[in-house]
Each structure stands twice: as structure tokens, then as C-alpha cells.
Write an enzyme that holds these catalytic residues in place. Structure first.
Site, PDB file in Angstrom:
ATOM      1  N   GLU A 139      37.814 -73.877   2.375  1.00  0.00           N
ATOM      2  CA  GLU A 139      37.708 -73.230   3.679  1.00  0.00           C
ATOM      3  C   GLU A 139      36.815 -71.997   3.585  1.00  0.00           C
ATOM      4  OE1 GLU A 139      41.983 -74.394   5.767  1.00  0.00           O
ATOM      5  OE2 GLU A 139      41.569 -72.309   5.242  1.00  0.00           O
ATOM      6  N   CYS A 140      35.789 -71.945   4.414  1.00  0.00           N
ATOM      7  CA  CYS A 140      34.924 -70.790   4.574  1.00  0.00           C
ATOM      8  C   CYS A 140      34.272 -70.387   3.247  1.00  0.00           C
ATOM      9  CB  CYS A 140      35.699 -69.634   5.202  1.00  0.00           C
ATOM     10  SG  CYS A 140      34.618 -68.391   5.985  1.00  0.00           S
TER      11      CYS A 140
END
Length: 254
Positions: A139-140
Site C-alpha cells: 500500500e502506497c
């Protein structure tokens, strides 16, 4: 601003606030009031436990470059039957022994791009694990780490995408649906999350996107390939505990 980036200033600030409270508040009286409070009207949250089966090792990225994570994610993975082991991509030259799955959450890898790139042995290990089909949830910051490069510096090369810093802040809550099946979510799974980044990944989605986002505009984003699920979207797994159970089960069988 993550504490890891301003540790000395943060410790000094907390000490100063503690001194102000001690000087201006009757702590004994406050403690007495607290002891007289009634019981809470709700039970403490606890992840549903899954019994039986092998306990696969799930490596979770930590350290200064990956400071943003939810404690509940590790709790949910453990409850689903995983052995959660934290590692630091800035310092560790290999993944934890026996790693069957990998979770790389949020943080600020652009601040440490040089150090992350210099740790070539770990980048190679992450790439080898991902190409083997093992479950990887990113994530990210994790998305950036899996890209081919970040601001011109080589990253893990799992995704055929390039990441760079930008002047524009992308920020906001998102309502998303899983476009297809992945190690993290079955097609049609609805989740809410948020984006917070000053980077751009090109292309923004792979041939098999991770999520379809409905607002602020309809679009697809992220990447699903083999066991990898990589996206800008920060999700809180406690809102959909099945994703942790699905991920651990894929770790057992991949």
C-alpha cells in the site's frame, strides 16, 4: 510528520507537555475520578481467531521508511494463523527466514530512496518472492518500493512502473471495489480507505487493476499480478477481516 523522522524533537515535546500537566493538574484527583468510573458499555475489539493449519511466516515491513501501519493488521494476520515477523528494508539484507507472504504498508520511501536502492540484496529477495507467486500486499509506500524505479533510483522491479515525487498532494477518502480476484480480496469486495501521497506512479494501473474507485472520479488504480496486490489506497482490514484470512490462506497454499 512521522515520529521516526523527528524522534528527538518528539521526545522533547512530550516531556515538555508532561511537565505542563504535572505543574497545572491535580493528578491524584484525576486518578481518583478515573478509578470511580463505571464499566464500559461495549467489549474491547478482538480479531476473530482461526484455529488449526500451518502458521506461515508473513514478513511485515517496518523501520524508518515504512512507519505508517495499523496495529490491527498484524493482529488480524496473527489471528488468521500467521507468524508475523517485522523486518527493516533499510537495514536487513534478507527477508525473514521462511517468508511465505509479504506486507509492505505506508511510509515515506522517497525520503530514503537512496538507502532503499542501495540495499540491492533485499530488493532482489523481494523481487524473487513476488515472482514466485507468493502473496504480497503493498500500500502506497509499498507500491513505490515495488516499482521499477523511484525518482530515478532502482527499486524492486516487481511492477513495470516508474514512481516520482510531484508537487501535487493527493489526499482524501475513497470508496473502492476489487476489480478482480487477488491474494488480498475477492472480486467485488467493497472497502473504504484513504490516499495521502505526493508521488505519481506511471502507469497508474496495470493490465489487472487492484481497485475501481468511485469518487472523487471513477477510475481504476493499482496492480494485481500473480500474488501481488499493490495500490495507493490505504485500507483498514478490521472493516473487512476476511482479507487477512484470505491472505494467510494464500500464504499456506502458494
Amino acid at each position: 510528520m512521522p515520529v521516526a523522522e523527528r524522534r528527538t524533537a518528539a521526545v522533547e515535546a512530550v516531556a515538555a507537555m508532561a511537565a505542563q500537566v504535572a505543574a497545572g493538574c491535580d493528578l491524584e484527583a484525576l486518578a481518583g475520578l478515573a478509578r470511580g468510573a463505571g464499566p464500559l458499555s461495549c467489549e474491547a475489539w478482538e480479531p476473530p481467531a482461526v484455529s488449526g493449519g500451518a502458521r506461515p511466516v508473513v514478513a511485515v515491513a517496518g523501520g524508518a521508511a515504512f512507519t505508517f501501519s495499523y496495529a490491527e493488521h498484524a493482529e488480524l494476520l496473527t489471528a488468521a494463523g500467521a507468524e508475523v515477523v517485522t523486518f527493516d528494508p533499510l537495514r536487513d539484507e534478507a527477508l525473514p527466514k521462511g517468508t511465505a507472504g509479504l506486507v509492505i504498508g505506508g511510509g515515506f520511501p522517497e525520503v530514503y530512496a537512496g538507502e532503499l536502492s542501495a540495499n540491492a540484496s533485499l530488493r532482489e529477495a523481494v523481487g524473487t518472492l513476488a515472482r514466485s507467486g507468493a502473496p504480497v500486499a503493498a500500500e502506497c509506500a509499498g507500491l513505490l518500493y515495488l516499482c521499477r524505479e523511484l525518482d530515478g533510483r532502482p527499486m524492486c522491479g516487481v511492477l513495470d512502473a516508474s514512481a516520482r515525487m510531484s508537487e501535487r498532494l493527493t489526499l482524501g477518502y475513497r470508496d473502492a471495489v476489487a476489480v478482480g480476484d487477488s491474494a488480498l480480496a475477492a472480486a467485488g469486495t467493497r472497502m473504504r480507505g484513504h490516499e495521502f501521497h505526493r508521488t505519481v506512479v506511471e502507469p497508474g494501473a496495470g493490465a489487472a487493476p487492484a481497485w475501481g474507485v468511485r469518487a472523487p472520479e471513477r477510475r481504476v488504480e493499482g496492480f494485481v499480478q500473480r500474488g501481488v496486490h499493490a495500490s495507493y489506497l490505504h485500507t483498514h482490514w478490521a472493516s473487512e477481516p476476511g482479507v487477512a484470512r484470505r491472505f494467510v490462506e494464500r500464504c499456506r497454499t502458494s
